[in-house]
Design a protein around this motif. Structure first.
Motif, PDB file in Angstrom:
ATOM      1  N   CYS A 182     -11.335  -1.818   6.325  1.00  0.00           N
ATOM      2  CA  CYS A 182     -10.462  -0.890   7.282  1.00  0.00           C
ATOM      3  C   CYS A 182     -10.970   0.422   6.802  1.00  0.00           C
ATOM      4  N   ILE A 183     -11.523   1.411   7.635  1.00  0.00           N
ATOM      5  CA  ILE A 183     -12.052   2.559   7.656  1.00  0.00           C
ATOM      6  C   ILE A 183     -11.176   3.769   7.984  1.00  0.00           C
ATOM      7  N   CYS A 184     -10.657   4.531   7.393  1.00  0.00           N
ATOM      8  CA  CYS A 184      -9.817   5.402   7.712  1.00  0.00           C
ATOM      9  C   CYS A 184     -10.293   7.013   7.887  1.00  0.00           C
ATOM     10  N   ARG A 185     -10.662   7.625   8.909  1.00  0.00           N
ATOM     11  CA  ARG A 185     -11.242   8.687   8.966  1.00  0.00           C
ATOM     12  C   ARG A 185     -10.336  10.056   9.121  1.00  0.00           C
ATOM     13  N   ASP A 186      -9.026   9.690   9.609  1.00  0.00           N
ATOM     14  CA  ASP A 186      -7.978  10.624   9.830  1.00  0.00           C
ATOM     15  C   ASP A 186      -6.798   9.805   9.760  1.00  0.00           C
ATOM     16  N   LYS A 187      -6.076  10.097   8.607  1.00  0.00           N
ATOM     17  CA  LYS A 187      -4.867   9.344   8.183  1.00  0.00           C
ATOM     18  C   LYS A 187      -3.708   9.605   9.028  1.00  0.00           C
ATOM     19  N   ALA A 188      -3.702  10.674   9.787  1.00  0.00           N
ATOM     20  CA  ALA A 188      -2.764  11.168  10.863  1.00  0.00           C
ATOM     21  C   ALA A 188      -2.814  10.163  12.092  1.00  0.00           C
ATOM     22  N   ALA A 189      -4.084   9.636  12.272  1.00  0.00           N
ATOM     23  CA  ALA A 189      -4.388   8.909  13.394  1.00  0.00           C
ATOM     24  C   ALA A 189      -4.340   7.259  13.142  1.00  0.00           C
ATOM     25  N   PHE A 190      -4.394   7.020  11.913  1.00  0.00           N
ATOM     26  CA  PHE A 190      -4.720   5.801  11.488  1.00  0.00           C
ATOM     27  C   PHE A 190      -3.613   4.759  11.784  1.00  0.00           C
ATOM     28  N   ASP A 191      -3.964   3.678  12.490  1.00  0.00           N
ATOM     29  CA  ASP A 191      -3.187   2.371  12.726  1.00  0.00           C
ATOM     30  C   ASP A 191      -2.690   1.643  11.473  1.00  0.00           C
ATOM     31  N   ALA A 236      -4.107  -2.272  10.247  1.00  0.00           N
ATOM     32  CA  ALA A 236      -4.831  -2.298   9.268  1.00  0.00           C
ATOM     33  C   ALA A 236      -3.978  -3.584   8.181  1.00  0.00           C
ATOM     34  N   VAL A 237      -2.814  -3.554   8.086  1.00  0.00           N
ATOM     35  CA  VAL A 237      -2.119  -4.509   7.203  1.00  0.00           C
ATOM     36  C   VAL A 237      -2.430  -5.757   7.801  1.00  0.00           C
ATOM     37  N   ARG A 238      -2.378  -5.840   9.072  1.00  0.00           N
ATOM     38  CA  ARG A 238      -2.433  -7.009   9.868  1.00  0.00           C
ATOM     39  C   ARG A 238      -3.907  -7.656   9.634  1.00  0.00           C
ATOM     40  N   ARG A 239      -4.618  -6.852   9.510  1.00  0.00           N
ATOM     41  CA  ARG A 239      -6.110  -7.156   9.344  1.00  0.00           C
ATOM     42  C   ARG A 239      -6.245  -7.855   7.895  1.00  0.00           C
ATOM     43  N   LEU A 240      -6.062  -6.951   6.974  1.00  0.00           N
ATOM     44  CA  LEU A 240      -5.940  -7.402   5.598  1.00  0.00           C
ATOM     45  C   LEU A 240      -5.247  -8.624   5.379  1.00  0.00           C
ATOM     46  N   GLN A 241      -4.131  -8.849   5.821  1.00  0.00           N
ATOM     47  CA  GLN A 241      -3.182  -9.822   5.564  1.00  0.00           C
ATOM     48  C   GLN A 241      -3.980 -11.228   6.222  1.00  0.00           C
ATOM     49  N   LYS A 242      -4.911 -11.016   7.230  1.00  0.00           N
ATOM     50  CA  LYS A 242      -5.285 -12.165   7.802  1.00  0.00           C
ATOM     51  C   LYS A 242      -6.239 -13.049   6.970  1.00  0.00           C
ATOM     52  N   ASP A 243      -7.010 -12.233   6.095  1.00  0.00           N
ATOM     53  CA  ASP A 243      -7.830 -12.952   5.046  1.00  0.00           C
ATOM     54  C   ASP A 243      -7.282 -12.826   3.717  1.00  0.00           C
ATOM     55  N   ILE A 250       0.823  -1.212  -0.038  1.00  0.00           N
ATOM     56  CA  ILE A 250       0.122  -0.049   0.029  1.00  0.00           C
ATOM     57  C   ILE A 250       1.064   1.148   0.001  1.00  0.00           C
ATOM     58  N   ASP A 251       0.652   2.044  -0.806  1.00  0.00           N
ATOM     59  CA  ASP A 251       1.212   3.616  -0.889  1.00  0.00           C
ATOM     60  C   ASP A 251       0.638   4.419  -0.020  1.00  0.00           C
ATOM     61  N   TRP A 252       0.808   4.357   1.046  1.00  0.00           N
ATOM     62  CA  TRP A 252       0.138   5.380   1.997  1.00  0.00           C
ATOM     63  C   TRP A 252       0.134   6.885   1.595  1.00  0.00           C
ATOM     64  N   PHE A 260     -10.464   7.451   3.835  1.00  0.00           N
ATOM     65  CA  PHE A 260     -10.335   6.339   2.638  1.00  0.00           C
ATOM     66  C   PHE A 260     -10.869   5.002   3.390  1.00  0.00           C
ATOM     67  N   VAL A 261     -11.093   4.021   2.649  1.00  0.00           N
ATOM     68  CA  VAL A 261     -11.410   2.795   2.937  1.00  0.00           C
ATOM     69  C   VAL A 261     -10.641   1.719   2.175  1.00  0.00           C
ATOM     70  N   LEU A 262     -10.204   0.849   2.902  1.00  0.00           N
ATOM     71  CA  LEU A 262      -9.206  -0.129   2.402  1.00  0.00           C
ATOM     72  C   LEU A 262     -10.011  -1.902   2.599  1.00  0.00           C
ATOM     73  N   LYS A 263     -10.223  -2.237   1.158  1.00  0.00           N
ATOM     74  CA  LYS A 263     -10.635  -3.787   1.168  1.00  0.00           C
ATOM     75  C   LYS A 263      -9.916  -4.552   0.340  1.00  0.00           C
ATOM     76  N   LEU A 264     -10.163  -6.104   0.563  1.00  0.00           N
ATOM     77  CA  LEU A 264      -9.537  -6.874  -0.169  1.00  0.00           C
ATOM     78  C   LEU A 264     -10.417  -7.171  -1.519  1.00  0.00           C
ATOM     79  N   THR A 265      -9.926  -7.132  -2.859  1.00  0.00           N
ATOM     80  CA  THR A 265     -10.767  -7.120  -3.916  1.00  0.00           C
ATOM     81  C   THR A 265     -11.563  -8.185  -4.012  1.00  0.00           C
ATOM     82  N   ALA A 266     -10.947  -9.494  -3.615  1.00  0.00           N
ATOM     83  CA  ALA A 266     -11.888 -10.843  -3.776  1.00  0.00           C
ATOM     84  C   ALA A 266     -12.361 -11.280  -2.154  1.00  0.00           C
TER      85      ALA A 266
END
Length: 296
Positions: free
Chosen positions: A119-128, A132-139, A96-98, A105-111
């Motif tokens: 993963c919903i980001c409402r403030d990039k400065a405070a976004f973990d 998010a990468v761990r959550r996406l990687q899990k699935d 991901i190119d932050w 923004f919103v992050l999702k897996l395409t399939a």
């Protein structure tokens, strides 16, 4: 799912590589619902979804369920102006190119399916970002075709997509999700999800008819709280869902209604993979009667 059927489900998954779809899908169905589907003469909605997995296989379905190409399919049917902006698509969560992403923004897996790994980001400065990468990687390696026999997902490359965050006009932080159940290109049921991704809020789900009357059944989640308000552009949403589902035996079309505009969400061919019971059970047959399969 009973403990014994849960064990069977795990066993069936482990044997997936040995089993063709016509053997795997009935075993999967039994492990979830405790009965085998009548695939030679399906009656209920859930049985007919299994039949569609095996027999309704159009190449366009691959593009419709892939979140990186679904918008193009929708625009080809309803024209531009109803799809959310895509900020980027990457092969892996680590790619991901932050810097290319806006503040929200919103992050999702395409399939991916079932709303997992959103993963919903409402403030990039405070976004973990690491979380998010761990959550996406899990699935990331979760294959809906191999796991549930959902043919539309077969051989779709898994990627990560970043999309525009749609801001809610209503009482919830995330927009209400309107899921139009279309049978042969006609809307019969509307499932509404509210507060699904709001922190500290119990989401609510309701089934309604096209006149916005509550229906006396539920799947997976019993309805809680009052009936959600009727969206202002309901007639437009129904018309759009029916255009998007034209000539398809069954398709669930997910839409949003925010900022005085109707937005496309995604296509779903196999809600809950056709393995979530109806409550009351009679509604499986009632919904099944609406799903007309071709003669074979």
């Amino acid at each position: 799912m009973s403990g014994l059927r849960g064990i069977l489900f795990d066993l069936v998954k482990d044997l997936r590589f040995l089993l063709p779809d016509k053997a795997y899908i009935p075993l999967l169905y039994y492990s979830k619902l405790g009965v085998f589907p009548r695939l030679d003469a399906p009656v209920g909605f859930n049985e007919k979804i299994q039949w569609l997995k095996l027999h309704d296989r159009r190449e366009i379905y691959h593009r419709m369920v892939d979140k990186s190409t679904a918008k193009e399919c929708a625009e080809a049917m309803i024209g531009p102006g109803h799809t959310l902006r895509t900020y980027g698509v990457w092969d892996r969560p680590a790619d991901i190119d932050w810097d290319a992403l806006p503040d929200q923004f919103v992050l999702k897996l395409t399939a991916g399916g079932g709303g997992r790994s959103v993963c919903i980001c409402r403030d990039k400065a405070a976004f973990d970002r690491r979380a998010a990468v761990r959550r996406l990687q899990k699935d990331y390696h979760r294959d809906l075709y191999r796991r549930y026999g959902e043919w539309a997902y077969k051989d779709i490359p898994q990627r990560v997509i970043a999309e525009e965050l749609l801001v809610s006009d209503g009482p919830y932080a995330t927009p209400s999700d309107y899921k139009f159940w279309c049978f042969g290109g006609k809307v019969h049921y509307i499932m509404v999800g509210c507060g699904r991704y709001d922190d500290g809020v119990a989401p609510s789900f309701h089934f309604l008819d096209t006149d916005w009357n509550p229906l006396p059944f539920w799947k997976k989640y019993p309805p809680t709280g009052p009936t959600p308000p009727r969206p202002p552009q309901l007639a437009e949403m129904i018309a759009m869902a029916e255009r998007l589902s034209r000539d398809i035996h069954f398709l669930r079309v997910d839409l949003y209604n925010e900022g005085g505009k109707v937005w496309f969400g995604e296509f779903t061919f196999y809600p809950s993979s056709g393995t979530a019971p109806f409550h009351p059970q009679d509604w499986d047959g009632i919904a099944g009667a609406l799903l007309h399969l071709p003669e074979r």
